[in-house]
Design a protein around this motif. Structure first.
Motif, PDB file in Angstrom:
ATOM      1  N   ARG A  31     -66.274 -67.888 -47.333  1.00 55.62           N
ATOM      2  CA  ARG A  31     -64.967 -67.323 -47.105  1.00 55.62           C
ATOM      3  C   ARG A  31     -63.552 -67.715 -47.264  1.00 55.62           C
ATOM      4  O   ARG A  31     -62.621 -67.234 -47.901  1.00 55.62           O
ATOM      5  CB  ARG A  31     -65.149 -66.592 -45.696  1.00 55.62           C
ATOM      6  CG  ARG A  31     -63.684 -65.557 -45.313  1.00 55.62           C
ATOM      7  CD  ARG A  31     -64.200 -65.137 -43.881  1.00 55.62           C
ATOM      8  NE  ARG A  31     -65.435 -64.466 -43.899  1.00 55.62           N
ATOM      9  CZ  ARG A  31     -65.659 -63.170 -44.202  1.00 55.62           C
ATOM     10  NH1 ARG A  31     -64.682 -62.487 -44.704  1.00 55.62           N
ATOM     11  NH2 ARG A  31     -66.617 -62.481 -43.996  1.00 55.62           N
ATOM     12  N   THR A  32     -63.796 -69.104 -46.728  1.00 57.37           N
ATOM     13  CA  THR A  32     -62.346 -69.744 -46.985  1.00 57.37           C
ATOM     14  C   THR A  32     -61.878 -70.193 -48.373  1.00 57.37           C
ATOM     15  O   THR A  32     -60.825 -69.905 -48.719  1.00 57.37           O
ATOM     16  CB  THR A  32     -62.391 -71.335 -46.134  1.00 57.37           C
ATOM     17  OG1 THR A  32     -62.790 -71.012 -44.802  1.00 57.37           O
ATOM     18  CG2 THR A  32     -61.342 -72.030 -46.305  1.00 57.37           C
ATOM     19  N   ALA A  39     -72.734 -72.761 -57.195  1.00 56.66           N
ATOM     20  CA  ALA A  39     -74.015 -72.818 -56.606  1.00 56.66           C
ATOM     21  C   ALA A  39     -73.880 -73.684 -55.454  1.00 56.66           C
ATOM     22  O   ALA A  39     -74.771 -73.384 -54.524  1.00 56.66           O
ATOM     23  CB  ALA A  39     -74.824 -73.589 -57.892  1.00 56.66           C
ATOM     24  N   ASP A  40     -73.149 -74.612 -55.118  1.00 57.56           N
ATOM     25  CA  ASP A  40     -73.132 -75.514 -53.867  1.00 57.56           C
ATOM     26  C   ASP A  40     -72.858 -74.624 -52.707  1.00 57.56           C
ATOM     27  O   ASP A  40     -73.205 -74.632 -51.828  1.00 57.56           O
ATOM     28  CB  ASP A  40     -72.180 -76.644 -54.116  1.00 57.56           C
ATOM     29  CG  ASP A  40     -72.654 -77.805 -55.097  1.00 57.56           C
ATOM     30  OD1 ASP A  40     -73.951 -77.651 -55.332  1.00 57.56           O
ATOM     31  OD2 ASP A  40     -71.919 -78.595 -55.513  1.00 57.56           O
ATOM     32  N   LEU A  41     -71.575 -73.743 -53.053  1.00 61.25           N
ATOM     33  CA  LEU A  41     -71.000 -72.897 -52.041  1.00 61.25           C
ATOM     34  C   LEU A  41     -72.123 -71.895 -51.637  1.00 61.25           C
ATOM     35  O   LEU A  41     -72.406 -71.645 -50.567  1.00 61.25           O
ATOM     36  CB  LEU A  41     -69.919 -72.199 -52.476  1.00 61.25           C
ATOM     37  CG  LEU A  41     -68.566 -72.689 -52.505  1.00 61.25           C
ATOM     38  CD1 LEU A  41     -67.500 -71.755 -53.088  1.00 61.25           C
ATOM     39  CD2 LEU A  41     -68.439 -72.646 -50.741  1.00 61.25           C
ATOM     40  N   ALA A  67     -61.836 -79.664 -51.963  1.00 67.35           N
ATOM     41  CA  ALA A  67     -61.676 -80.476 -50.998  1.00 67.35           C
ATOM     42  C   ALA A  67     -61.699 -79.483 -49.692  1.00 67.35           C
ATOM     43  O   ALA A  67     -61.739 -79.786 -48.630  1.00 67.35           O
ATOM     44  CB  ALA A  67     -60.043 -80.849 -51.058  1.00 67.35           C
ATOM     45  N   LEU A  68     -61.378 -78.105 -49.953  1.00 67.75           N
ATOM     46  CA  LEU A  68     -61.282 -77.157 -48.917  1.00 67.75           C
ATOM     47  C   LEU A  68     -62.848 -76.846 -48.464  1.00 67.75           C
ATOM     48  O   LEU A  68     -63.088 -76.753 -47.244  1.00 67.75           O
ATOM     49  CB  LEU A  68     -60.776 -75.827 -49.121  1.00 67.75           C
ATOM     50  CG  LEU A  68     -60.395 -74.776 -48.193  1.00 67.75           C
ATOM     51  CD1 LEU A  68     -59.245 -75.340 -47.326  1.00 67.75           C
ATOM     52  CD2 LEU A  68     -59.952 -73.510 -48.967  1.00 67.75           C
ATOM     53  N   GLN A  69     -63.622 -77.067 -49.399  1.00 63.58           N
ATOM     54  CA  GLN A  69     -65.143 -76.796 -49.012  1.00 63.58           C
ATOM     55  C   GLN A  69     -65.583 -77.968 -48.131  1.00 63.58           C
ATOM     56  O   GLN A  69     -66.374 -77.544 -47.324  1.00 63.58           O
ATOM     57  CB  GLN A  69     -65.993 -76.602 -50.338  1.00 63.58           C
ATOM     58  CG  GLN A  69     -67.441 -76.512 -50.250  1.00 63.58           C
ATOM     59  CD  GLN A  69     -68.312 -76.931 -51.412  1.00 63.58           C
ATOM     60  OE1 GLN A  69     -67.528 -77.490 -52.438  1.00 63.58           O
ATOM     61  NE2 GLN A  69     -69.494 -76.540 -51.234  1.00 63.58           N
ATOM     62  N   ALA A  70     -65.301 -79.110 -48.636  1.00 61.30           N
ATOM     63  CA  ALA A  70     -65.649 -80.111 -47.662  1.00 61.30           C
ATOM     64  C   ALA A  70     -65.007 -80.396 -46.181  1.00 61.30           C
ATOM     65  O   ALA A  70     -65.725 -80.868 -45.421  1.00 61.30           O
ATOM     66  CB  ALA A  70     -65.133 -81.477 -48.501  1.00 61.30           C
ATOM     67  N   ALA A  71     -64.010 -79.665 -46.161  1.00 61.41           N
ATOM     68  CA  ALA A  71     -63.413 -79.517 -44.735  1.00 61.41           C
ATOM     69  C   ALA A  71     -63.733 -78.452 -44.073  1.00 61.41           C
ATOM     70  O   ALA A  71     -63.549 -78.242 -42.890  1.00 61.41           O
ATOM     71  CB  ALA A  71     -61.811 -79.523 -44.736  1.00 61.41           C
ATOM     72  N   SER A  72     -64.667 -77.502 -44.575  1.00 62.66           N
ATOM     73  CA  SER A  72     -65.064 -76.391 -43.973  1.00 62.66           C
ATOM     74  C   SER A  72     -66.432 -76.197 -43.523  1.00 62.66           C
ATOM     75  O   SER A  72     -67.244 -77.116 -43.973  1.00 62.66           O
ATOM     76  CB  SER A  72     -64.801 -75.096 -44.810  1.00 62.66           C
ATOM     77  OG  SER A  72     -63.505 -75.057 -45.529  1.00 62.66           O
ATOM     78  N   SER A  73     -66.837 -75.656 -42.517  1.00 60.80           N
ATOM     79  CA  SER A  73     -68.277 -75.546 -42.036  1.00 60.80           C
ATOM     80  C   SER A  73     -69.064 -75.020 -43.294  1.00 60.80           C
ATOM     81  O   SER A  73     -68.424 -73.978 -43.988  1.00 60.80           O
ATOM     82  CB  SER A  73     -68.233 -74.840 -40.805  1.00 60.80           C
ATOM     83  OG  SER A  73     -67.872 -73.428 -41.002  1.00 60.80           O
ATOM     84  N   ALA A  74     -70.335 -75.067 -43.055  1.00 61.17           N
ATOM     85  CA  ALA A  74     -71.063 -74.502 -44.142  1.00 61.17           C
ATOM     86  C   ALA A  74     -70.836 -72.965 -44.022  1.00 61.17           C
ATOM     87  O   ALA A  74     -70.975 -72.109 -45.076  1.00 61.17           O
ATOM     88  CB  ALA A  74     -72.693 -74.718 -43.739  1.00 61.17           C
TER      89      ALA A  74
END
Length: 218
Positions: free
Chosen positions: A87-88, A139-141, A75-82
């Motif tokens: 880092r987040t 891998a997505d990150l 969820a945090l990844q989805a809410a963050s910029s690429a």
């Protein structure tokens, strides 16, 4: 869901909640199934209907914790910029460990080969499935961090090894109590920031080398 199934799930949740509480009150590796049963107000044999061994109880606690944490990180990844996602997510993963130091100790314990070998087959498979979920997430990150440039599965796996080594080091540091015993204690927040910088710098440098010379890694 049948009423009996609901009761079974409620009782299992009560056992897990009781175990978590007892683990905060005394060394977790000394808590017995009998003590968990007594504190939960049920018979020892009933606990074994849910968890055939203490290792199975540990495994369920760790698997549940990791699924909760992974859901939050996604969820945090989805809410963050690429560019900020890696880092987040890394910093939040460290904070998750720090928030649950006892369960972090359990995670390290459950990752030991001899522990895994003693587990029943269904639990071993769940750990393998969880590892695959984390690999896909990584891998997505990594793809987002590299501006959607794609590495081979083998190269991605190699980069993951480095990240895993750093994360395991952080887990061990948290499990051991931090740096309070050092002559000049280090604030964990500063430690997390430096390790995060190290991981990201290493990923970008190694990925750039792999992308520039793909033939070396075929």
């Amino acid at each position: 869901m049948r009423y009996q199934d609901q009761l079974f799930e409620q009782r299992e949740s009560a056992i897990l909640d009781t175990a978590r509480r007892l683990f905060t009150e005394q060394p977790w590796d000394r808590v017995t199934i009998a003590e968990v049963a007594t504190a939960a107000g049920i018979g020892k044999g009933t606990v074994y209907k849910h968890f055939p061994s203490k290792e199975a109880l540990y495994a369920r606690l760790v698997l549940d914790l990791n699924q909760i944490n992974l859901h939050e990180l996604r969820a945090l990844q989805a809410a963050s910029s690429a560019q900020d996602a890696m880092r987040t997510v890394i910093r939040r993963a460290f904070e998750q460990m720090l928030a649950n130091p006892i369960e972090t100790q359990l995670c390290l314990h459950c990752d030991r080969p001899e522990f895994q070998e003693r587990l029943e087959a269904p639990f071993r498979q769940q750990f393998l499935d969880l590892e695959c979920e984390y690999q896909r997430f990584f891998a997505d990150l990594l793809s987002a961090t590299l501006d959607n440039q794609t590495l081979s599965q083998a190269d991605t796996q190699n980069l993951l090894w480095g990240v895993e080594a750093c994360v395991s080091g952080v887990m061990t540091r948290i499990a051991s109590g931090g740096f309070a015993h050092w002559a000049e204690p280090i604030a964990l927040d500063d430690y997390f920031a430096r390790v995060t910088d190290f991981i990201i710098a290493g990923l970008r440098a190694q990925a750039a080398a792999l992308l520039a010379h793909p033939s070396r890694h075929e």
